[in-house]
Design a protein around this motif. Structure first.
Motif, mmCIF file in Angstrom:
data_model
loop_
_atom_site.group_PDB
_atom_site.id
_atom_site.type_symbol
_atom_site.label_atom_id
_atom_site.label_comp_id
_atom_site.label_asym_id
_atom_site.label_seq_id
_atom_site.Cartn_x
_atom_site.Cartn_y
_atom_site.Cartn_z
ATOM 1 N N GLN A 193 0.924 -1.278 0.042
ATOM 2 C CA GLN A 193 0.000 -0.036 0.222
ATOM 3 C C GLN A 193 0.948 1.169 -0.007
ATOM 4 O O GLN A 193 1.717 1.286 0.662
ATOM 5 C CB GLN A 193 -0.961 0.045 1.416
ATOM 6 C CG GLN A 193 -1.832 1.397 1.336
ATOM 7 C CD GLN A 193 -2.618 1.126 2.542
ATOM 8 O OE1 GLN A 193 -2.093 1.164 3.739
ATOM 9 N NE2 GLN A 193 -3.958 1.119 2.493
ATOM 10 N N PRO A 206 -4.291 -1.529 -0.710
ATOM 11 C CA PRO A 206 -3.236 -2.483 -1.148
ATOM 12 C C PRO A 206 -3.694 -3.044 -2.551
ATOM 13 O O PRO A 206 -4.811 -3.018 -2.992
ATOM 14 C CB PRO A 206 -3.652 -3.740 -0.072
ATOM 15 C CG PRO A 206 -4.803 -3.746 0.545
ATOM 16 C CD PRO A 206 -5.042 -1.952 0.313
ATOM 17 N N LYS A 230 3.504 -0.805 4.062
ATOM 18 C CA LYS A 230 2.856 0.434 3.654
ATOM 19 C C LYS A 230 4.272 1.347 3.506
ATOM 20 O O LYS A 230 5.448 1.392 4.152
ATOM 21 C CB LYS A 230 2.255 1.006 4.852
ATOM 22 C CG LYS A 230 1.072 0.383 5.299
ATOM 23 C CD LYS A 230 0.496 0.861 6.454
ATOM 24 C CE LYS A 230 -0.498 -0.260 7.173
ATOM 25 N NZ LYS A 230 0.327 -1.327 7.900
ATOM 26 N N SER A 232 -4.736 4.565 5.277
ATOM 27 C CA SER A 232 -4.463 3.225 5.377
ATOM 28 C C SER A 232 -5.793 2.489 5.785
ATOM 29 O O SER A 232 -6.183 1.376 5.208
ATOM 30 C CB SER A 232 -3.230 2.800 6.329
ATOM 31 O OG SER A 232 -2.846 1.442 6.281
#
Lengths: 124, 124
Positions: A5, A105, A57, A28
């Protein structure tokens, strides 16, 4: 397939370290919630793969909010989950200030076509 | 009832702004995933309330990792979701470095009994 992500933060929005962290966390979580329902149902395996591989991330930067909107527009033309985070403006920022954009993602290959040229936040 | 989530970062762990943001996002997502299954099933309404009210996240600081463990220990004695985030150590930090602790989503009243004395990150 590697799943990650990315969250992109414009450098022209001045935020404290704590504020920026909270905004990136909003992005997120927002994308993860989007992935578990509605139009991204077909991509739910991506969440499982992402969770299993440590939920990578990556926080990237762009110079300005205009640059951020260009990246977002590019992402919205592809089959990938996106979100735009705006601040309520109760503390450091004007109400409605765009603080970051979350993408994925998604597969690293797809993300690279959108954000492959961007720098890690703070590296420039 | 006001629902929020706090993420606590120790000041003695030196991270870049982007790194810290990614770690705080890990904590936020990890706790949300914990809330939707297993022992926190009874608290699922908290996630709904939290989402409906803008998913408030507050980033707090403690001076050291020892202080962080004290806060965590206090939280673990209460009926609230917690997580400890450790870094893989591929970039800025030693492998296994504890970077932050996430507590909640939970009621503001409960969180205040655990972290009510802590400062916003960067304010001290």
């Amino acid at each position: 397939m590697s799943v990650k992500q990315v969250i992109i933060v414009p450098k022209d929005v001045k935020m404290s370290k704590g504020k920026m962290a909270a905004q990136v966390a909003h992005a997120s979580v927002t994308n993860m919630l989007k992935m578990v329902g509605g139009r991204y149902m077909a991509q739910r395996d991506l969440v499982t793969d992402w969770a299993a591989s440590g939920m990578t991330k990556v926080v990237l930067e762009v110079p300005t909010t205009i640059d951020l909107m260009k990246v977002l527009h590019n992402a919205q033309g592809k089959d990938v989950v996106t979100c735009v985070i705006r601040d309520a403006g109760n503390t450091e920022l004007e109400p409605g200030t765009t603080t970051c954009v979350g993408i994925g993602p998604a597969s690293e290959e797809l993300l690279d076509t959108i954000t492959g040229e961007l720098k890690l936040y703070g590296e420039s």
